[in-house]
Design a protein around this motif. Structure first.
Motif, PDB file in Angstrom:
ATOM      1  N   VAL A 107       0.842  -1.203   0.000  1.00 44.98           N
ATOM      2  CA  VAL A 107       0.000   0.000   0.000  1.00 44.98           C
ATOM      3  C   VAL A 107       0.880   1.257   0.000  1.00 44.98           C
ATOM      4  O   VAL A 107       1.860   1.338   0.739  1.00 44.98           O
ATOM      5  CB  VAL A 107      -0.934   0.021   1.235  1.00 44.98           C
ATOM      6  N   LEU A 108       0.499   2.226  -0.831  1.00 46.11           N
ATOM      7  CA  LEU A 108       1.156   3.531  -0.877  1.00 46.11           C
ATOM      8  C   LEU A 108       0.147   4.592  -0.471  1.00 46.11           C
ATOM      9  O   LEU A 108      -0.924   4.692  -1.061  1.00 46.11           O
ATOM     10  CB  LEU A 108       1.682   3.809  -2.294  1.00 46.11           C
ATOM     11  N   THR A 156       8.177   5.562   5.987  1.00 46.17           N
ATOM     12  CA  THR A 156       7.834   6.908   5.546  1.00 46.17           C
ATOM     13  C   THR A 156       8.848   7.427   4.530  1.00 46.17           C
ATOM     14  O   THR A 156      10.028   7.086   4.598  1.00 46.17           O
ATOM     15  CB  THR A 156       7.767   7.884   6.736  1.00 46.17           C
ATOM     16  N   LEU A 157       8.360   8.254   3.609  1.00 44.75           N
ATOM     17  CA  LEU A 157       9.211   8.940   2.634  1.00 44.75           C
ATOM     18  C   LEU A 157       8.848  10.416   2.655  1.00 44.75           C
ATOM     19  O   LEU A 157       7.693  10.777   2.396  1.00 44.75           O
ATOM     20  CB  LEU A 157       8.991   8.385   1.225  1.00 44.75           C
ATOM     21  N   LEU A 168       9.868   6.730  -7.450  1.00 44.00           N
ATOM     22  CA  LEU A 168       9.402   5.359  -7.228  1.00 44.00           C
ATOM     23  C   LEU A 168       9.206   4.636  -8.560  1.00 44.00           C
ATOM     24  O   LEU A 168       9.516   3.445  -8.686  1.00 44.00           O
ATOM     25  CB  LEU A 168       8.097   5.355  -6.423  1.00 44.00           C
ATOM     26  N   LYS A 169       8.704   5.363  -9.569  1.00 42.02           N
ATOM     27  CA  LYS A 169       8.520   4.775 -10.898  1.00 42.02           C
ATOM     28  C   LYS A 169       9.876   4.403 -11.505  1.00 42.02           C
ATOM     29  O   LYS A 169      10.046   3.314 -12.061  1.00 42.02           O
ATOM     30  CB  LYS A 169       7.766   5.765 -11.798  1.00 42.02           C
ATOM     31  N   GLN A 170      10.845   5.313 -11.367  1.00 46.97           N
ATOM     32  CA  GLN A 170      12.196   5.056 -11.888  1.00 46.97           C
ATOM     33  C   GLN A 170      12.835   3.839 -11.212  1.00 46.97           C
ATOM     34  O   GLN A 170      13.619   3.108 -11.824  1.00 46.97           O
ATOM     35  CB  GLN A 170      13.087   6.285 -11.697  1.00 46.97           C
ATOM     36  N   GLN A 171      12.485   3.633  -9.948  1.00 47.35           N
ATOM     37  CA  GLN A 171      13.043   2.498  -9.193  1.00 47.35           C
ATOM     38  C   GLN A 171      12.300   1.192  -9.478  1.00 47.35           C
ATOM     39  O   GLN A 171      12.664   0.139  -8.952  1.00 47.35           O
ATOM     40  CB  GLN A 171      12.987   2.811  -7.690  1.00 47.35           C
ATOM     41  N   ALA A 198      -2.666  19.917 -12.094  1.00 43.42           N
ATOM     42  CA  ALA A 198      -1.980  19.272 -10.977  1.00 43.42           C
ATOM     43  C   ALA A 198      -2.689  17.981 -10.569  1.00 43.42           C
ATOM     44  O   ALA A 198      -2.041  16.952 -10.343  1.00 43.42           O
ATOM     45  CB  ALA A 198      -1.899  20.228  -9.784  1.00 43.42           C
ATOM     46  N   TYR A 199      -4.031  18.019 -10.490  1.00 46.78           N
ATOM     47  CA  TYR A 199      -4.793  16.818 -10.147  1.00 46.78           C
ATOM     48  C   TYR A 199      -4.578  15.720 -11.191  1.00 46.78           C
ATOM     49  O   TYR A 199      -4.404  14.549 -10.860  1.00 46.78           O
ATOM     50  CB  TYR A 199      -6.289  17.124 -10.037  1.00 46.78           C
ATOM     51  N   ARG A 200      -4.608  16.113 -12.461  1.00 48.03           N
ATOM     52  CA  ARG A 200      -4.424  15.122 -13.526  1.00 48.03           C
ATOM     53  C   ARG A 200      -3.032  14.499 -13.444  1.00 48.03           C
ATOM     54  O   ARG A 200      -2.876  13.281 -13.537  1.00 48.03           O
ATOM     55  CB  ARG A 200      -4.625  15.780 -14.891  1.00 48.03           C
ATOM     56  N   ARG A 201      -2.025  15.347 -13.232  1.00 47.51           N
ATOM     57  CA  ARG A 201      -0.646  14.850 -13.221  1.00 47.51           C
ATOM     58  C   ARG A 201      -0.401  13.890 -12.052  1.00 47.51           C
ATOM     59  O   ARG A 201       0.202  12.835 -12.215  1.00 47.51           O
ATOM     60  CB  ARG A 201       0.330  16.039 -13.154  1.00 47.51           C
ATOM     61  N   ILE A 202      -0.897  14.257 -10.857  1.00 46.60           N
ATOM     62  CA  ILE A 202      -0.636  13.414  -9.692  1.00 46.60           C
ATOM     63  C   ILE A 202      -1.363  12.079  -9.822  1.00 46.60           C
ATOM     64  O   ILE A 202      -0.842  11.024  -9.439  1.00 46.60           O
ATOM     65  CB  ILE A 202      -1.008  14.140  -8.367  1.00 46.60           C
ATOM     66  N   ASN A 203      -2.563  12.084 -10.414  1.00 48.59           N
ATOM     67  CA  ASN A 203      -3.288  10.829 -10.614  1.00 48.59           C
ATOM     68  C   ASN A 203      -2.608   9.951 -11.663  1.00 48.59           C
ATOM     69  O   ASN A 203      -2.530   8.732 -11.511  1.00 48.59           O
ATOM     70  CB  ASN A 203      -4.743  11.103 -11.000  1.00 48.59           C
ATOM     71  N   GLU A 204      -2.092  10.574 -12.720  1.00 48.46           N
ATOM     72  CA  GLU A 204      -1.373   9.801 -13.737  1.00 48.46           C
ATOM     73  C   GLU A 204      -0.110   9.170 -13.142  1.00 48.46           C
ATOM     74  O   GLU A 204       0.194   8.007 -13.407  1.00 48.46           O
ATOM     75  CB  GLU A 204      -1.006  10.700 -14.925  1.00 48.46           C
ATOM     76  N   LEU A 205       0.632   9.955 -12.344  1.00 48.03           N
ATOM     77  CA  LEU A 205       1.842   9.422 -11.706  1.00 48.03           C
ATOM     78  C   LEU A 205       1.510   8.231 -10.815  1.00 48.03           C
ATOM     79  O   LEU A 205       2.217   7.219 -10.820  1.00 48.03           O
ATOM     80  CB  LEU A 205       2.516  10.533 -10.873  1.00 48.03           C
ATOM     81  N   ALA A 206       0.427   8.354 -10.059  1.00 50.18           N
ATOM     82  CA  ALA A 206       0.038   7.274  -9.149  1.00 50.18           C
ATOM     83  C   ALA A 206      -0.382   6.031  -9.931  1.00 50.18           C
ATOM     84  O   ALA A 206       0.021   4.904  -9.584  1.00 50.18           O
ATOM     85  CB  ALA A 206      -1.091   7.733  -8.235  1.00 50.18           C
ATOM     86  N   MET A 207      -1.158   6.205 -10.996  1.00 57.31           N
ATOM     87  CA  MET A 207      -1.659   5.045 -11.741  1.00 57.31           C
ATOM     88  C   MET A 207      -0.531   4.268 -12.404  1.00 57.31           C
ATOM     89  O   MET A 207      -0.636   3.056 -12.590  1.00 57.31           O
ATOM     90  CB  MET A 207      -2.709   5.492 -12.751  1.00 57.31           C
ATOM     91  N   ARG A 208       0.548   4.956 -12.718  1.00 56.92           N
ATOM     92  CA  ARG A 208       1.694   4.255 -13.321  1.00 56.92           C
ATOM     93  C   ARG A 208       2.422   3.377 -12.312  1.00 56.92           C
ATOM     94  O   ARG A 208       3.239   2.542 -12.686  1.00 56.92           O
ATOM     95  CB  ARG A 208       2.666   5.281 -13.918  1.00 56.92           C
ATOM     96  N   LEU A 209       2.113   3.555 -11.024  1.00 58.02           N
ATOM     97  CA  LEU A 209       2.729   2.742  -9.984  1.00 58.02           C
ATOM     98  C   LEU A 209       1.851   1.559  -9.567  1.00 58.02           C
ATOM     99  O   LEU A 209       2.231   0.763  -8.723  1.00 58.02           O
ATOM    100  CB  LEU A 209       3.028   3.602  -8.743  1.00 58.02           C
TER     101      LEU A 209
END
Length: 215
Positions: A107-108, A156-157, A168-171, A198-209
């Motif tokens: 879980v993240l 925690t991060l 996290l995606k790069q890792q 900003a909302y779109r970008r943060i959701n896209e980043l999360a979905m890629r994880l």
């Protein structure tokens, strides 16, 4: 008014309510007989009505960290120095839904604040939980709340959420369940375009994880 057992934390955001704050205190004493009442009046909304910001003990004593139990999980809420009244009770039922989603999962929890989502996920049987927040103070509370429940699988991060998710995606990290609870990016009409982006970008980043069929 948010009630934490024997303590009440109050926010007034309008000039009308500010005028009757003494009546509010007396009513709370009469009905609840609390140990302490704190006015946490540091909301940006107050400026719209020309009100100054302050944090004031109105009655008795209120410690900085007050205990609460939510969905069977122990927490401490930082009512003097935290966000809003120290806790976001309005998400209580939503957080209860984690129980059916997180068993043995990674879980993240992004924009974790005091760990209300992440610590509950760990308590509900998640294999491991990572809480991300820009505030060192908030992550300190996350660690206290994890310890209060004898949970050793919460890490925690600290950092800007956009940067942390990119790293996290790069890792090559992936998660089964991601909680994304960002602050208000659109507070005024002029913020709409940038906030939406900003909302779109943060959701896209999360979905890629997310793993396949992740939530």
């Amino acid at each position: 008014v948010d009630r934490f057992g024997d303590y009440c934390v109050v926010q007034t955001t309008t000039a009308g309510m500010e005028l009757i704050k003494d009546d509010i205190v007396q009513a709370l004493i009469k009905v609840l007989n609390p140990t302490g009442i704190l006015f946490k009046n540091d909301s940006k909304a107050r400026a719209l009505e020309g009100l100054t910001n302050y944090i004031e003990l109105a009655y008795g004593e209120v410690p900085n960290l007050v205990p609460l139990v939510e969905n069977g999980v122990k927490f401490f809420a930082p009512v003097h120095d935290g966000q809003k009244t120290g806790w976001f009770y309005d998400h209580r039922e939503s957080r209860a839904q984690l129980k059916r989603l997180v068993k043995n999962k990674r879980v993240l929890d992004v924009f974790s604040y005091a760990g209300s989502w992440g610590v509950q996920a760990a308590a509900f049987g998640a294999a491991e939980v990572t809480c991300v927040d820009a505030s060192e103070f908030a992550l300190d509370i996350v660690n206290k709340n994890a310890a209060a429940n004898n949970l050793e699988n919460v890490k925690t991060l600290q950092g800007d959420a956009f940067n942390v998710l990119s790293q996290l995606k790069q890792q090559g990290e992936q998660f089964d369940v991601i909680v994304l609870d960002p602050p208000a990016c659109i507070q005024k009409r002029k913020d709409h375009a940038n906030g939406l982006q900003a909302y779109r970008r943060i959701n896209e980043l999360a979905m890629r994880l997310l793993v396949k069929d992740g939530v």
